[in-house]
Design a protein around this motif. Structure first.
Motif, short mmCIF file in Angstrom:
data_model
loop_
_atom_site.label_atom_id
_atom_site.label_comp_id
_atom_site.label_asym_id
_atom_site.label_seq_id
_atom_site.Cartn_x
_atom_site.Cartn_y
_atom_site.Cartn_z
N ASN A 1 -10.60 5.24 1.17
CA ASN A 1 -9.38 5.60 0.44
C ASN A 1 -8.11 5.07 1.09
O ASN A 1 -7.01 5.27 0.58
CB ASN A 1 -9.29 7.12 0.30
CG ASN A 1 -9.25 7.83 1.64
OD1 ASN A 1 -9.87 7.39 2.61
ND2 ASN A 1 -8.52 8.93 1.72
N HIS A 2 -8.25 4.38 2.23
CA HIS A 2 -7.10 3.74 2.89
C HIS A 2 -7.25 2.22 2.97
O HIS A 2 -6.41 1.56 3.57
CB HIS A 2 -6.93 4.29 4.31
CG HIS A 2 -6.52 5.73 4.36
ND1 HIS A 2 -5.26 6.17 4.02
CD2 HIS A 2 -7.23 6.84 4.69
CE1 HIS A 2 -5.20 7.49 4.16
NE2 HIS A 2 -6.38 7.92 4.55
N THR A 3 -8.32 1.67 2.39
CA THR A 3 -8.60 0.24 2.54
C THR A 3 -7.50 -0.63 1.95
O THR A 3 -7.08 -1.62 2.55
CB THR A 3 -9.96 -0.11 1.88
OG1 THR A 3 -10.98 0.71 2.45
CG2 THR A 3 -10.30 -1.57 2.13
N LYS B 1 -1.12 0.28 -1.49
CA LYS B 1 -1.24 1.72 -1.75
C LYS B 1 -1.57 2.00 -3.20
O LYS B 1 -2.32 2.92 -3.52
CB LYS B 1 0.08 2.41 -1.37
CG LYS B 1 0.36 2.43 0.13
CD LYS B 1 1.69 3.11 0.45
CE LYS B 1 1.95 3.11 1.95
NZ LYS B 1 3.27 3.71 2.28
N ASP C 1 -5.20 1.70 -3.72
CA ASP C 1 -5.91 2.91 -3.31
C ASP C 1 -5.80 4.02 -4.36
O ASP C 1 -6.71 4.83 -4.52
CB ASP C 1 -5.36 3.43 -1.98
CG ASP C 1 -5.70 2.51 -0.81
OD1 ASP C 1 -6.76 1.86 -0.86
OD2 ASP C 1 -4.91 2.45 0.15
N THR D 1 -10.17 -5.47 -1.39
CA THR D 1 -10.59 -4.07 -1.54
C THR D 1 -11.73 -3.96 -2.54
O THR D 1 -12.70 -3.23 -2.32
CB THR D 1 -9.40 -3.21 -2.03
OG1 THR D 1 -8.32 -3.35 -1.11
CG2 THR D 1 -9.79 -1.75 -2.12
#
Length: 397
Positions: free
Chosen positions: A135-137, A278, A281, A332
């Protein structure tokens, strides 16, 4: 303990970003000073200088394309950190060796070797995609993408300044020293949790299909990377010529004006990479990738018809905001569909597609512009971007 783990992966992201800045700076500063270096060596014919410069730049992309799968498989067997160490040390040595060359053939040979050992950025992408919580990739890949771009923007300026102040040879030595600092920081501070699986080394491209449930999606993403790379680089080599045609014949500082137009896109891309990461994500990479490609593709069209450098620079500035989301979204998306034990191989194949796209784009764009004109080239790049967006929309659900 959980907080320590969080701090560890974040530290790895920031250290990789810092080192990527130096590596990108070193790589990008070569292009504008290489023709001057060949002139210092005694080449006076413009055609010969252009040929040696083009060959010395292009060979690196070609070798990266061919070598990336080997390094990717090695990373899956031995770990990803060792790839970062190998690349940073190898690039530092090559930069120092460039400072000792006295013939064009010697520069070409070192640039060939540089292609063989390079790959710090894709190796960092692979490591961070493996180590960062999913969730931060997007955010993490956006950060390193921003620092890579910042290094690419600063490189020509730093290289030109150092070459004027201390000479081209000493410039290569200084850049080599900065890369050695990256090597030291990587060796001491980058952390890797990944434990290589010995069975991975037996997998080849042919039988990866049976081990990867999302194999067709991964192929589609690599094809998208190839189209992206062609579209991004096709216009770059001829942009200075295009701008020159808009300006009065007695205009001075054409190189500076061209650099400003280039930088306009890069500055916007730098500032948009992290926010769009962001967004990846939050809403997923597919939407960001599709809309970014359509947006960038559409903004290629008006560039074919402008007659003002200022308008061209403004359009490319707007275009940069869309470009900032493409690679974070692509990487991602790739990470989300790849089992961690195969991340090195899959990202290396994707890197091969990118490098081949960069290689073909830089040559192909010049040929299209020469044969059919600038308008055709801008339209071709626009349709390629939009076609890639439709490809993603149809092939990836």
């Amino acid at each position: 303990e959980r907080r320590n783990i969080l701090e560890t992966w974040k530290r790895t992201v920031y250290i990789c970003a810092f080192c990527i800045f130096f590596m990108s700076l070193g790589i990008s500063q070569v292009s504008p000073i290489l023709p001057l270096y060949f002139h210092e060596m005694g080449l006076s014919d413009t055609g010969s200088i252009a040929q040696w410069s083009g060959a010395s730049m292009g060979i690196t992309f070609l070798i990266v394309c061919l070598a990336a799968p080997f390094w990717g498989r090695l990373a899956d067997r031995k770990g990803r950190k060792i790839t970062l160490i190998r690349s940073s040390l190898g690039m530092a040595i090559c930069s120092i060796l460039l400072g000792f060359q006295t013939t064009p053939e010697g520069v070409f040979l070192v640039r060939t070797l540089q292609g063989l050992v390079s790959g710090f950025y894709p190796a960092s992408v692979t490591l961070i995609a493996s180590e960062t919580p999913q969730n931060h990739t997007g955010w993490a890949l956006g950060i390193i993408g921003s620092f890579s771009l910042a290094g690419s923007l600063a490189g020509p300026l730093v290289g030109g300044y150092l070459s004027d102040v201390v000479g081209i040879r000493n410039d290569f030595f200084i850049i080599g020293a900065l890369m050695l600092i990256s090597f030291g920081l990587t060796a001491m501070l980058v952390h890797e949790n990944y434990v290589p699986k010995p069975l991975v080394e037996k997998q080849t491209f042919r039988n990866l299909k049976t081990h990867l449930p999302e194999f067709s999606s991964l192929v589609a993403l690599s094809a998208t990377s190839f189209l992206y790379a062609i579209s991004v680089t096709a216009i770059s080599p001829i942009m200075t010529v295009y701008i020159k045609g808009m300006l009065p014949s007695n205009t001075e500082n054409i190189a500076f004006i061209s650099g400003a137009v280039f930088s306009a896109m890069g500055i916007a891309q730098f500032f948009s990479s992290s926010p769009l990461g962001k967004l990846v994500d939050r809403i997923g990479p597919r939407k960001v990738l599709i809309y970014s490609m359509i947006y960038v593709g559409l903004l290629n069209i008006p560039q074919a018809y402008v007659d003002s450098v200022y308008v061209l620079g403004f359009i490319r500035f707007l275009q940069g905001f869309g470009l900032g989301g493409m690679l974070p979204a692509l990487n991602t998306y790739l990470a989300s569909k790849t089992p961690k034990e195969y991340t090195g191989q899959i990202f290396s194949y994707n890197q091969s597609c990118l490098s081949m796209g960069y290689f073909l784009g830089s040559f192909g764009g010049s040929i299209v512009a020469a044969q059919f004109g600038f308008t055709t080239l801008f339209w071709a790049c626009s349709l390629t971007f939009i076609g890639a967006a439709l490809w993603v929309a149809l092939k990836l659900k």
